[in-house]
Design a protein around this motif. Structure first.
Motif, short mmCIF file in Angstrom:
data_model
loop_
_atom_site.label_atom_id
_atom_site.label_comp_id
_atom_site.label_asym_id
_atom_site.label_seq_id
_atom_site.Cartn_x
_atom_site.Cartn_y
_atom_site.Cartn_z
N VAL A 55 0.84 -1.19 0.00
CA VAL A 55 0.00 0.00 0.00
C VAL A 55 0.88 1.25 0.00
N LEU A 63 -2.96 2.10 -3.54
CA LEU A 63 -4.36 2.49 -3.74
C LEU A 63 -4.50 3.41 -4.94
N GLU A 64 -3.53 4.30 -5.11
CA GLU A 64 -3.53 5.20 -6.27
C GLU A 64 -3.35 4.41 -7.56
N GLN A 66 -4.28 1.29 -8.06
CA GLN A 66 -5.56 0.61 -8.32
C GLN A 66 -6.56 1.58 -8.96
N PHE A 80 -3.63 -6.55 -1.72
CA PHE A 80 -2.81 -5.56 -1.04
C PHE A 80 -2.13 -6.18 0.16
N ASP A 89 -7.85 2.69 4.51
CA ASP A 89 -7.14 2.11 3.35
C ASP A 89 -7.80 0.80 2.94
N ARG A 92 -11.19 1.35 1.37
CA ARG A 92 -11.05 1.90 0.02
C ARG A 92 -10.63 0.82 -0.97
N ALA A 93 -9.67 0.00 -0.56
CA ALA A 93 -9.16 -1.07 -1.44
C ALA A 93 -10.27 -2.06 -1.78
N PHE A 101 -6.79 -7.87 1.53
CA PHE A 101 -6.01 -6.80 2.14
C PHE A 101 -5.30 -7.44 3.32
#
Length: 128
Positions: A55, A63-64, A66, A80, A89, A92-93, A101
């Motif tokens: 991450v 994340l950016e 993705q 992740f 995080d 969001r993922a 995750f």
């Protein structure tokens, strides 16, 4: 048929090597990258069946990456891994479609289960 290609992105070389070795031992092909930017520039981008990414990385984070791929219509299953489990995080993922995750240190068994799930769900969307 060729084995699925798993792209591993982590700025920590030792983690990258360990993850690559584990995934390769399962019979998958591995492409390893030190950064999201390096992955995005790689010719093998379209061959990727699943992305395993840290991450937190310098410059573009996982994340950016993705979000960037989704914005470009490239849907890869994402796994992740992070040393810092931040609930926002994680949320969001997963909301953006991540398969797993995982918080480091995780055991190999957990990653293997995630990979199998990712490849099972990703089959039809990745193969255009």
């Amino acid at each position: 048929s060729n084995p699925p290609v798993i792209s591993i992105i982590d700025d920590d070389e030792s983690v990258r090597a360990a993850t690559s070795n584990l995934v390769r031992s399962l019979g998958y092909a591995v492409h390893a990258f030190a950064s999201a930017e390096e992955f995005l520039r790689s010719p093998g981008l379209d061959d990727t069946s699943c992305v395993i990414t840290d991450v937190r990385m310098p410059a573009m984070n996982g994340l950016e990456l993705q979000a960037h791929l989704l914005a470009n219509g490239q849907r890869f299953p994402f796994i992740f891994v992070t040393a810092f489990s931040v609930e926002s995080d994680r949320a969001r993922a997963l909301k953006a479609g991540a398969t797993c995750f995982l918080t480091k240190p995780f055991d190999g068994e957990a990653l293997i289960k995630c990979l199998e799930a990712a490849l099972a769900q990703g089959g039809e969307t990745v193969r255009k």
